[in-house]
Design a protein around this motif. Structure first.
Motif, PDB file in Angstrom:
ATOM      1  N   GLY A   1       0.641  -1.286   0.033  1.00 37.09           N
ATOM      2  CA  GLY A   1      -0.144  -0.056   0.004  1.00 37.09           C
ATOM      3  C   GLY A   1       0.836   1.356  -0.114  1.00 37.09           C
ATOM      4  N   PHE A   2       2.054   1.038  -0.115  1.00 35.79           N
ATOM      5  CA  PHE A   2       2.965   2.166  -0.132  1.00 35.79           C
ATOM      6  C   PHE A   2       2.866   3.209  -1.297  1.00 35.79           C
ATOM      7  CE2 PHE A   2       6.782   4.556  -1.244  1.00 35.79           C
ATOM      8  CZ  PHE A   2       7.203   5.400  -0.143  1.00 35.79           C
ATOM      9  N   ILE A   3       2.777   2.611  -2.378  1.00 35.79           N
ATOM     10  CA  ILE A   3       2.716   3.212  -3.609  1.00 35.79           C
ATOM     11  C   ILE A   3       1.294   4.097  -3.409  1.00 35.79           C
ATOM     12  CG2 ILE A   3       2.295   3.067  -6.323  1.00 35.79           C
ATOM     13  CD1 ILE A   3       4.939   1.846  -6.211  1.00 35.79           C
ATOM     14  N   GLU A   4       0.244   3.316  -3.122  1.00 33.10           N
ATOM     15  CA  GLU A   4      -1.351   4.129  -3.252  1.00 33.10           C
ATOM     16  C   GLU A   4      -1.033   5.151  -2.203  1.00 33.10           C
ATOM     17  OE1 GLU A   4      -0.346   0.795  -2.830  1.00 33.10           O
ATOM     18  OE2 GLU A   4      -1.488  -0.329  -4.464  1.00 33.10           O
ATOM     19  N   GLY A   5      -0.641   5.026  -0.944  1.00 30.89           N
ATOM     20  CA  GLY A   5      -0.509   6.203  -0.083  1.00 30.89           C
ATOM     21  C   GLY A   5       0.425   7.389  -0.450  1.00 30.89           C
ATOM     22  N   ALA A   6       1.428   7.083  -1.465  1.00 29.24           N
ATOM     23  CA  ALA A   6       2.332   8.122  -1.852  1.00 29.24           C
ATOM     24  C   ALA A   6       1.432   8.937  -2.840  1.00 29.24           C
ATOM     25  CB  ALA A   6       3.554   7.398  -2.346  1.00 29.24           C
ATOM     26  N   LEU A   7       0.780   8.313  -3.820  1.00 28.99           N
ATOM     27  CA  LEU A   7      -0.147   8.754  -4.934  1.00 28.99           C
ATOM     28  C   LEU A   7      -1.294   9.828  -4.011  1.00 28.99           C
ATOM     29  CD1 LEU A   7      -0.439   6.044  -7.463  1.00 28.99           C
ATOM     30  CD2 LEU A   7       0.937   8.145  -7.619  1.00 28.99           C
ATOM     31  N   ALA A   8      -1.776   9.166  -3.043  1.00 25.53           N
ATOM     32  CA  ALA A   8      -2.780   9.756  -2.480  1.00 25.53           C
ATOM     33  C   ALA A   8      -2.127  11.449  -1.722  1.00 25.53           C
ATOM     34  CB  ALA A   8      -3.342   9.200  -1.074  1.00 25.53           C
ATOM     35  N   THR A   9      -1.028  11.132  -1.083  1.00 23.29           N
ATOM     36  CA  THR A   9      -0.389  12.223  -0.596  1.00 23.29           C
ATOM     37  C   THR A   9      -0.077  13.440  -1.828  1.00 23.29           C
ATOM     38  OG1 THR A   9       0.471  11.096   1.252  1.00 23.29           O
ATOM     39  CG2 THR A   9       1.563  13.177   0.724  1.00 23.29           C
ATOM     40  N   LEU A  10       0.545  12.885  -3.014  1.00 23.04           N
ATOM     41  CA  LEU A  10       0.995  13.657  -4.103  1.00 23.04           C
ATOM     42  C   LEU A  10      -0.345  14.227  -4.671  1.00 23.04           C
ATOM     43  CD1 LEU A  10       3.087  14.366  -5.864  1.00 23.04           C
ATOM     44  CD2 LEU A  10       2.363  12.712  -7.370  1.00 23.04           C
ATOM     45  N   ALA A  11      -1.398  13.747  -4.732  1.00 22.66           N
ATOM     46  CA  ALA A  11      -2.456  14.186  -5.136  1.00 22.66           C
ATOM     47  C   ALA A  11      -3.135  15.323  -4.189  1.00 22.66           C
ATOM     48  CB  ALA A  11      -3.634  13.049  -5.317  1.00 22.66           C
ATOM     49  N   TRP A  12      -3.192  15.196  -2.921  1.00 19.65           N
ATOM     50  CA  TRP A  12      -3.731  16.085  -1.670  1.00 19.65           C
ATOM     51  C   TRP A  12      -2.902  17.399  -2.178  1.00 19.65           C
ATOM     52  CZ3 TRP A  12      -7.809  15.688   0.639  1.00 19.65           C
ATOM     53  CH2 TRP A  12      -7.844  16.722   2.086  1.00 19.65           C
ATOM     54  N   LEU A  13      -1.390  17.200  -2.233  1.00 19.92           N
ATOM     55  CA  LEU A  13      -0.572  18.472  -2.297  1.00 19.92           C
ATOM     56  C   LEU A  13      -0.632  19.144  -3.626  1.00 19.92           C
ATOM     57  CD1 LEU A  13       2.622  16.911  -0.302  1.00 19.92           C
ATOM     58  CD2 LEU A  13       0.665  18.537   0.430  1.00 19.92           C
TER      59      LEU A  13
END
Length: 132
Positions: free
Chosen positions: A49-61
């Protein structure tokens, strides 16, 4: 002059609301995707789930500033530096509240409404050319 300011205010509200809801939806979807990846492979170790979490953070920012700028440009409004800059900073601050997980759906919608109203207010202010 007044109708121009009201139009800019309304555009700021609409663009801010659209940007906030779109970003929140993308973030929520990416977070759910990450959670499903972790549940599908609970023994996957630290990377599940690391990549998915990183994508979520990137999208948020990154999505809010991009969508604020793009939306106002599509509506033919220029000089949106304050809206994009302060809107992005506010979005990050709101994010610390909304992403904690203890916020209900109604509270989330109230945060998004407050963001849209602030976006309308920030859209009213734009730099003017200095008098010569």
């Amino acid at each position: 002059m007044l109708s121009n300011r009201l139009g800019r205010w309304a555009k700021g509200i609409v663009v801010s609301a659209a940007a906030a809801h779109a970003t929140y939806w993308v973030w929520e979807s990416a977070e759910r995707w990450g959670s499903e990846a972790q549940q599908a492979n609970p023994d996957g170790g630290i990377g599940a789930g690391f990549i998915e979490g990183a994508l979520a953070t990137l999208a948020w920012l990154t999505l809010v500033p991009l969508l604020l700028w793009t939306g106002m440009r599509l509506l033919r409004e220029r000089d949106n530096q304050l809206l994009v800059g302060m809107g992005s900073a506010t979005w990050i601050i709101l994010g610390t509240q909304m992403t904690e997980g203890g916020v209900s759906r109604i509270e989330t919608e109230l945060f998004l409404l407050a963001f849209a109203l602030l976006g309308g207010f920030l859209a009213l202010f734009h730099p003017t050319a200095p008098a010569e």
